[in-house]
Design a protein around this motif. Structure first.
Motif, PDB file in Angstrom:
ATOM      1  N   VAL A  74       0.810  -1.224   0.000  1.00 28.75           N
ATOM      2  CA  VAL A  74       0.000   0.000   0.000  1.00 28.75           C
ATOM      3  C   VAL A  74       0.842   1.273   0.000  1.00 28.75           C
ATOM      4  O   VAL A  74       0.306   2.377  -0.158  1.00 28.75           O
ATOM      5  N   GLN A  75       2.146   1.124   0.195  1.00 34.54           N
ATOM      6  CA  GLN A  75       2.994   2.311   0.299  1.00 34.54           C
ATOM      7  C   GLN A  75       4.390   1.996  -0.196  1.00 34.54           C
ATOM      8  O   GLN A  75       4.889   0.896   0.075  1.00 34.54           O
ATOM      9  N   ASP A  76       4.975   2.923  -0.955  1.00 33.61           N
ATOM     10  CA  ASP A  76       6.377   2.812  -1.379  1.00 33.61           C
ATOM     11  C   ASP A  76       7.180   3.851  -0.598  1.00 33.61           C
ATOM     12  O   ASP A  76       6.740   4.993  -0.446  1.00 33.61           O
ATOM     13  N   LEU A 134      23.222   4.418   9.403  1.00 28.17           N
ATOM     14  CA  LEU A 134      22.638   3.158   9.888  1.00 28.17           C
ATOM     15  C   LEU A 134      21.221   3.463  10.326  1.00 28.17           C
ATOM     16  O   LEU A 134      21.012   4.306  11.207  1.00 28.17           O
ATOM     17  N   ARG A 135      20.252   2.830   9.674  1.00 26.90           N
ATOM     18  CA  ARG A 135      18.835   3.036   9.974  1.00 26.90           C
ATOM     19  C   ARG A 135      18.287   1.728  10.553  1.00 26.90           C
ATOM     20  O   ARG A 135      18.275   0.714   9.856  1.00 26.90           O
ATOM     21  N   GLY A 136      17.855   1.764  11.807  1.00 22.53           N
ATOM     22  CA  GLY A 136      17.324   0.524  12.396  1.00 22.53           C
ATOM     23  C   GLY A 136      17.701   0.419  13.857  1.00 22.53           C
ATOM     24  O   GLY A 136      18.341   1.315  14.407  1.00 22.53           O
ATOM     25  N   TYR A 165       0.324   0.870   6.180  1.00 26.63           N
ATOM     26  CA  TYR A 165       0.681   2.291   6.203  1.00 26.63           C
ATOM     27  C   TYR A 165       1.557   2.604   7.417  1.00 26.63           C
ATOM     28  O   TYR A 165       1.524   1.894   8.432  1.00 26.63           O
ATOM     29  N   TYR A 166       2.316   3.682   7.276  1.00 24.31           N
ATOM     30  CA  TYR A 166       3.121   4.191   8.382  1.00 24.31           C
ATOM     31  C   TYR A 166       2.204   4.593   9.532  1.00 24.31           C
ATOM     32  O   TYR A 166       1.167   5.233   9.316  1.00 24.31           O
ATOM     33  N   ASP A 167       2.591   4.172  10.727  1.00 26.15           N
ATOM     34  CA  ASP A 167       1.830   4.586  11.901  1.00 26.15           C
ATOM     35  C   ASP A 167       2.840   4.841  13.014  1.00 26.15           C
ATOM     36  O   ASP A 167       3.363   3.899  13.628  1.00 26.15           O
ATOM     37  N   SER A 212       2.882   3.167  16.302  1.00 27.13           N
ATOM     38  CA  SER A 212       3.102   1.710  16.309  1.00 27.13           C
ATOM     39  C   SER A 212       4.580   1.341  16.170  1.00 27.13           C
ATOM     40  O   SER A 212       4.920   0.153  16.162  1.00 27.13           O
ATOM     41  N   GLU A 213       5.445   2.361  16.038  1.00 25.57           N
ATOM     42  CA  GLU A 213       6.864   2.065  15.826  1.00 25.57           C
ATOM     43  C   GLU A 213       7.486   1.422  17.055  1.00 25.57           C
ATOM     44  O   GLU A 213       7.275   1.884  18.190  1.00 25.57           O
ATOM     45  N   ILE A 214       8.247   0.347  16.834  1.00 26.17           N
ATOM     46  CA  ILE A 214       9.022  -0.315  17.897  1.00 26.17           C
ATOM     47  C   ILE A 214      10.436  -0.516  17.356  1.00 26.17           C
ATOM     48  O   ILE A 214      10.665  -0.467  16.152  1.00 26.17           O
ATOM     49  N   ASP A 250      18.589  10.632  16.133  1.00 26.82           N
ATOM     50  CA  ASP A 250      18.439  10.724  17.596  1.00 26.82           C
ATOM     51  C   ASP A 250      17.527   9.595  18.087  1.00 26.82           C
ATOM     52  O   ASP A 250      17.767   8.997  19.145  1.00 26.82           O
ATOM     53  N   LYS A 251      16.494   9.309  17.301  1.00 30.19           N
ATOM     54  CA  LYS A 251      15.564   8.231  17.679  1.00 30.19           C
ATOM     55  C   LYS A 251      16.306   6.899  17.795  1.00 30.19           C
ATOM     56  O   LYS A 251      16.118   6.146  18.747  1.00 30.19           O
ATOM     57  N   ASP A 252      17.158   6.613  16.831  1.00 29.68           N
ATOM     58  CA  ASP A 252      17.839   5.313  16.809  1.00 29.68           C
ATOM     59  C   ASP A 252      18.899   5.187  17.889  1.00 29.68           C
ATOM     60  O   ASP A 252      19.335   4.087  18.212  1.00 29.68           O
TER      61      ASP A 252
HETATM   62  C1  T46 Z   1       9.170   5.225   8.019  1.00 27.91           C
HETATM   63  C2  T46 Z   1       8.435   6.496   7.685  1.00 27.91           C
HETATM   64  C3  T46 Z   1       8.873   7.725   8.132  1.00 27.91           C
HETATM   65  N1  T46 Z   1       8.176   8.857   7.813  1.00 27.91           N
HETATM   66  C4  T46 Z   1       8.678  10.146   8.279  1.00 27.91           C
HETATM   67  C5  T46 Z   1       8.720  10.269   9.785  1.00 27.91           C
HETATM   68  C6  T46 Z   1      10.072  10.796  10.109  1.00 27.91           C
HETATM   69  O1  T46 Z   1       9.985  12.119  10.618  1.00 27.91           O
HETATM   70  C7  T46 Z   1      10.871  10.800   8.817  1.00 27.91           C
HETATM   71  C8  T46 Z   1      12.105   9.948   8.916  1.00 27.91           C
HETATM   72  O2  T46 Z   1      11.684   8.693   9.424  1.00 27.91           O
HETATM   73  P1  T46 Z   1      12.720   7.689  10.069  1.00 27.91           P
HETATM   74  O3  T46 Z   1      13.830   8.437  10.730  1.00 27.91           O
HETATM   75  O4  T46 Z   1      11.910   6.729  10.909  1.00 27.91           O
HETATM   76  O5  T46 Z   1      13.294   6.951   8.777  1.00 27.91           O
HETATM   77  P2  T46 Z   1      14.178   5.598   8.810  1.00 27.91           P
HETATM   78  O6  T46 Z   1      15.139   5.645   9.950  1.00 27.91           O
HETATM   79  O7  T46 Z   1      14.682   5.401   7.441  1.00 27.91           O
HETATM   80  O8  T46 Z   1      13.091   4.499   9.145  1.00 27.91           O
HETATM   81  C9  T46 Z   1      13.001   3.292   8.433  1.00 27.91           C
HETATM   82  O9  T46 Z   1      14.126   2.538   8.804  1.00 27.91           O
HETATM   83  C10 T46 Z   1      14.140   1.161   8.499  1.00 27.91           C
HETATM   84  C11 T46 Z   1      15.079   0.912   7.348  1.00 27.91           C
HETATM   85  C12 T46 Z   1      12.843   0.519   8.262  1.00 27.91           C
HETATM   86  O10 T46 Z   1      12.798  -0.670   7.936  1.00 27.91           O
HETATM   87  C13 T46 Z   1      11.582   1.258   8.392  1.00 27.91           C
HETATM   88  O11 T46 Z   1      10.900   1.221   7.159  1.00 27.91           O
HETATM   89  C14 T46 Z   1      11.693   2.657   8.829  1.00 27.91           C
HETATM   90  O12 T46 Z   1      11.569   2.672  10.232  1.00 27.91           O
HETATM   91  O13 T46 Z   1      10.009  10.270   7.803  1.00 27.91           O
HETATM   92  C15 T46 Z   1       7.026   8.821   7.050  1.00 27.91           C
HETATM   93  O14 T46 Z   1       6.401   9.852   6.782  1.00 27.91           O
HETATM   94  N2  T46 Z   1       6.563   7.605   6.613  1.00 27.91           N
HETATM   95  C16 T46 Z   1       7.235   6.439   6.890  1.00 27.91           C
HETATM   96  O15 T46 Z   1       6.787   5.348   6.434  1.00 27.91           O
END
Ligand code: T46
Length: 184
Positions: free
Chosen positions: A45-47, A57-59, A136-138, A141-143, A169-171
């Motif tokens: 439903v979302q790209d 490093l994302r995760g 969809y992004y929620d 619900s993020e963990i 900062d979140k990570d």
């Molecule tokens: C994930 C996401 C984020 N956002 C917004 C919210 C944040 O302010 C901004 C950056 O998000 P974030 O820092 O969470 O992005 P990543 O660190 O690349 O997060 C991803 O990292 C790893 C690789 C994952 O597998 C997930 O898909 C996802 O958590 O984009 C949105 O608007 N929609 C979204 O689906």
């Protein structure tokens, strides 16, 4: 298209058939019928797309039910070391991880079903990471769990010094696995 099972049930590596000629190459990056035959029958439903410099490093992330996400991930430009961690409590491989290099050269994709933490380490500057998700992004619900959690002991398979890593900062504030309560 070649599908390779991994030691973590349901986590699959996909290698597309690449058609090369004097102009360049062509391949189908997604085909609902062929992917369903391979066991990937998600309703995407979302790209998403992210751009990262080397060392980013994302995760490790997931979304909890009812916003759990299956992710079909690949690299358009550059390269990443991609990691999935099994967080299905009933799974015999709970807490175990699998890593694979995804790059614009190898065209590999990883299917990460719901029930896994996902993340990647960027190996080249100007890497473009793109993926389909089945929900969809929620934000609520993020963990997540820390990338360097000692109990997960993830092998990031790269010689990038920790001081050169780029994290949000979140990570930097994600949970320790010993305190993590998986919803799967
Ligand atoms: C994930 C996401 C984020 N956002 C917004 C919210 C944040 O302010 C901004 C950056 O998000 P974030 O820092 O969470 O992005 P990543 O660190 O690349 O997060 C991803 O990292 C790893 C690789 C994952 O597998 C997930 O898909 C996802 O958590 O984009 C949105 O608007 N929609 C979204 O689906």
């Amino acid at each position: 298209m070649q599908i390779t099972q991994t030691p973590l049930a349901g986590l699959l590596v996909i290698e597309p058939k690449v058609w090369k000629d004097n102009r360049g190459y062509f391949y189908e990056s997604y085909n609902a019928k062929l992917f369903a035959e391979a066991g990937i029958s998600a309703n995407f439903v979302q790209d998403n797309q992210s751009f990262s410099q080397k060392g980013a490093l994302r995760g490790m992330h997931a979304q909890s039910p009812p916003f759990e996400q299956g992710k079909l991930v690949r690299v358009l430009q550059g390269a990443v070391w991609d990691i999935a961690v099994d967080i299905r409590k009933a799974s015999p491989t709970y807490g175990q991880h699998f890593g694979v290099e995804l790059s614009s050269e190898n065209h590999k994709q990883l299917w990460v079903p719901p029930g896994f933490l996902h993340g990647f380490l960027t190996l080249e500057d100007q890497t473009i990471f793109t993926y389909k998700v089945s929900n969809y992004y929620d934000k609520a619900s993020e963990i997540g769990v820390m990338w360097n959690d000692p109990d997960l002991n993830i092998n990031w398979n790269a010689s990038i010094p920790e001081q050169d890593l780029l994290l949000s900062d979140k990570d930097l504030l994600l949970s320790a696995f010993k305190d993590f309560k998986s919803p799967f």
